[in-house]
Design a protein around this motif. Sequence first.
Motif, PDB file in Angstrom:
ATOM      1  N   SER A  36     -24.173 -24.219  54.853  1.00 16.35           N
ATOM      2  CA  SER A  36     -23.007 -23.648  55.199  1.00 16.35           C
ATOM      3  C   SER A  36     -23.213 -23.182  56.537  1.00 16.35           C
ATOM      4  CB  SER A  36     -22.697 -22.686  54.185  1.00 16.35           C
ATOM      5  OG  SER A  36     -23.665 -21.495  54.128  1.00 16.35           O
ATOM      6  N   SER A  37     -22.022 -22.785  57.111  1.00 12.53           N
ATOM      7  CA  SER A  37     -21.845 -22.207  58.557  1.00 12.53           C
ATOM      8  C   SER A  37     -20.787 -21.070  58.297  1.00 12.53           C
ATOM      9  CB  SER A  37     -21.407 -23.174  59.504  1.00 12.53           C
ATOM     10  OG  SER A  37     -22.500 -24.515  59.498  1.00 12.53           O
ATOM     11  N   GLN A  38     -21.054 -20.213  59.401  1.00 14.34           N
ATOM     12  CA  GLN A  38     -19.975 -19.226  59.544  1.00 14.34           C
ATOM     13  C   GLN A  38     -19.362 -19.374  60.754  1.00 14.34           C
ATOM     14  OE1 GLN A  38     -21.890 -15.386  59.067  1.00 14.34           O
ATOM     15  NE2 GLN A  38     -22.760 -15.843  57.149  1.00 14.34           N
ATOM     16  N   ALA A  39     -17.864 -19.104  60.943  1.00 11.73           N
ATOM     17  CA  ALA A  39     -17.124 -18.838  61.783  1.00 11.73           C
ATOM     18  C   ALA A  39     -16.282 -17.752  62.121  1.00 11.73           C
ATOM     19  CB  ALA A  39     -15.878 -20.019  61.751  1.00 11.73           C
ATOM     20  N   ARG A  40     -15.938 -17.247  63.048  1.00 11.32           N
ATOM     21  CA  ARG A  40     -15.251 -15.955  63.469  1.00 11.32           C
ATOM     22  C   ARG A  40     -13.875 -16.421  63.948  1.00 11.32           C
ATOM     23  NH1 ARG A  40     -18.439 -13.332  67.179  1.00 11.32           N
ATOM     24  NH2 ARG A  40     -19.312 -12.159  65.239  1.00 11.32           N
ATOM     25  N   LEU A  41     -13.064 -15.495  63.273  1.00 18.28           N
ATOM     26  CA  LEU A  41     -11.604 -15.874  63.718  1.00 18.28           C
ATOM     27  C   LEU A  41     -11.081 -14.944  64.858  1.00 18.28           C
ATOM     28  CD1 LEU A  41     -10.057 -15.503  60.146  1.00 18.28           C
ATOM     29  CD2 LEU A  41      -9.934 -17.671  61.761  1.00 18.28           C
ATOM     30  N   PRO A  42     -10.033 -15.225  65.615  1.00 12.00           N
ATOM     31  CA  PRO A  42      -9.898 -14.378  66.605  1.00 12.00           C
ATOM     32  C   PRO A  42      -9.093 -13.071  66.049  1.00 12.00           C
ATOM     33  CG  PRO A  42      -8.773 -16.491  66.902  1.00 12.00           C
ATOM     34  CD  PRO A  42      -9.402 -16.509  65.603  1.00 12.00           C
ATOM     35  N   ASP A  43      -9.158 -11.869  66.848  1.00 14.23           N
ATOM     36  CA  ASP A  43      -9.024 -10.592  66.679  1.00 14.23           C
ATOM     37  C   ASP A  43      -7.377 -10.538  65.894  1.00 14.23           C
ATOM     38  OD1 ASP A  43     -11.540  -9.811  67.009  1.00 14.23           O
ATOM     39  OD2 ASP A  43     -10.886  -8.970  68.860  1.00 14.23           O
ATOM     40  N   ASP A  44      -6.515 -11.444  66.654  1.00 17.88           N
ATOM     41  CA  ASP A  44      -5.301 -11.363  66.029  1.00 17.88           C
ATOM     42  C   ASP A  44      -4.722 -12.085  64.823  1.00 17.88           C
ATOM     43  OD1 ASP A  44      -5.455 -13.752  67.357  1.00 17.88           O
ATOM     44  OD2 ASP A  44      -3.606 -13.718  68.346  1.00 17.88           O
ATOM     45  N   VAL A  45      -5.718 -12.618  64.298  1.00 20.57           N
ATOM     46  CA  VAL A  45      -5.636 -13.307  63.217  1.00 20.57           C
ATOM     47  C   VAL A  45      -6.145 -12.526  61.690  1.00 20.57           C
ATOM     48  CG1 VAL A  45      -6.082 -15.503  61.661  1.00 20.57           C
ATOM     49  CG2 VAL A  45      -5.964 -15.651  64.337  1.00 20.57           C
ATOM     50  N   ASP A  46      -5.239 -12.556  60.996  1.00 19.79           N
ATOM     51  CA  ASP A  46      -5.696 -11.799  59.822  1.00 19.79           C
ATOM     52  C   ASP A  46      -6.475 -12.815  58.824  1.00 19.79           C
ATOM     53  OD1 ASP A  46      -5.550 -10.166  57.251  1.00 19.79           O
ATOM     54  OD2 ASP A  46      -3.595 -10.595  56.945  1.00 19.79           O
ATOM     55  N   PRO A  47      -7.575 -12.414  58.360  1.00 14.22           N
ATOM     56  CA  PRO A  47      -8.503 -13.406  57.561  1.00 14.22           C
ATOM     57  C   PRO A  47      -7.906 -13.739  56.303  1.00 14.22           C
ATOM     58  CG  PRO A  47      -9.627 -11.338  58.362  1.00 14.22           C
ATOM     59  CD  PRO A  47      -8.495 -11.018  58.734  1.00 14.22           C
ATOM     60  N   ASN A  48      -7.096 -12.822  55.825  1.00 13.64           N
ATOM     61  CA  ASN A  48      -6.501 -13.115  54.188  1.00 13.64           C
ATOM     62  C   ASN A  48      -5.247 -14.271  54.541  1.00 13.64           C
ATOM     63  OD1 ASN A  48      -7.599 -10.971  52.826  1.00 13.64           O
ATOM     64  ND2 ASN A  48      -6.364  -9.555  53.780  1.00 13.64           N
ATOM     65  N   SER A  49      -5.013 -14.503  55.897  1.00  9.50           N
ATOM     66  CA  SER A  49      -4.006 -15.793  56.175  1.00  9.50           C
ATOM     67  C   SER A  49      -4.763 -16.918  55.700  1.00  9.50           C
ATOM     68  CB  SER A  49      -3.249 -15.523  57.654  1.00  9.50           C
ATOM     69  OG  SER A  49      -4.208 -15.717  58.392  1.00  9.50           O
ATOM     70  N   VAL A  50      -6.012 -17.031  55.752  1.00  8.99           N
ATOM     71  CA  VAL A  50      -6.751 -18.398  55.782  1.00  8.99           C
ATOM     72  C   VAL A  50      -7.373 -18.540  54.105  1.00  8.99           C
ATOM     73  CG1 VAL A  50      -8.560 -19.783  56.572  1.00  8.99           C
ATOM     74  CG2 VAL A  50      -7.484 -18.278  58.023  1.00  8.99           C
ATOM     75  N   PRO A  51      -6.896 -19.012  53.341  1.00  5.51           N
ATOM     76  CA  PRO A  51      -6.863 -19.421  52.028  1.00  5.51           C
ATOM     77  C   PRO A  51      -8.402 -19.803  51.701  1.00  5.51           C
ATOM     78  CG  PRO A  51      -5.633 -20.969  52.508  1.00  5.51           C
ATOM     79  CD  PRO A  51      -5.552 -20.288  53.745  1.00  5.51           C
ATOM     80  N   LEU A  52      -8.971 -19.463  50.386  1.00  5.61           N
ATOM     81  CA  LEU A  52     -10.275 -20.178  50.415  1.00  5.61           C
ATOM     82  C   LEU A  52      -9.977 -21.793  50.085  1.00  5.61           C
ATOM     83  CD1 LEU A  52     -11.404 -17.943  47.168  1.00  5.61           C
ATOM     84  CD2 LEU A  52     -12.470 -17.992  49.384  1.00  5.61           C
ATOM     85  N   ARG A  53     -11.139 -22.594  50.437  1.00  2.70           N
ATOM     86  CA  ARG A  53     -11.195 -23.879  50.570  1.00  2.70           C
ATOM     87  C   ARG A  53     -10.303 -24.411  51.485  1.00  2.70           C
ATOM     88  NH1 ARG A  53     -14.304 -23.481  46.988  1.00  2.70           N
ATOM     89  NH2 ARG A  53     -14.304 -23.291  44.452  1.00  2.70           N
TER      90      ARG A  53
END
Length: 76
Positions: A36-53
């Motif tokens: 697995s890998s990890q990515a960082r979203l930009p500060d202006d993006v709510d992590p909850n807006s990206v669904p699982l899978r």
Amino acid sequence: MRTGSQIALFRPRTRRFDKDSNRLATATIVQVGGISSQARLPDDVDPNSVPLRARSVELVRNSGDQRLRVALTAEA
């Protein structure tokens, strides 16, 4: 995939990745592992807006120090 590469994130059942309107966000890879890998979203993006899978497509590959040789030939 390498650290620094950028990926586009889409909803889980997305079939068309060529439309920017389907894109949820763009993230930057910060850690790469064998499974697995990890990515960082930009500060202006709510992590909850990206669904699982969510589906992802690599947009920009960080090649680091690797160089790609290209051979050009001219037609006579």
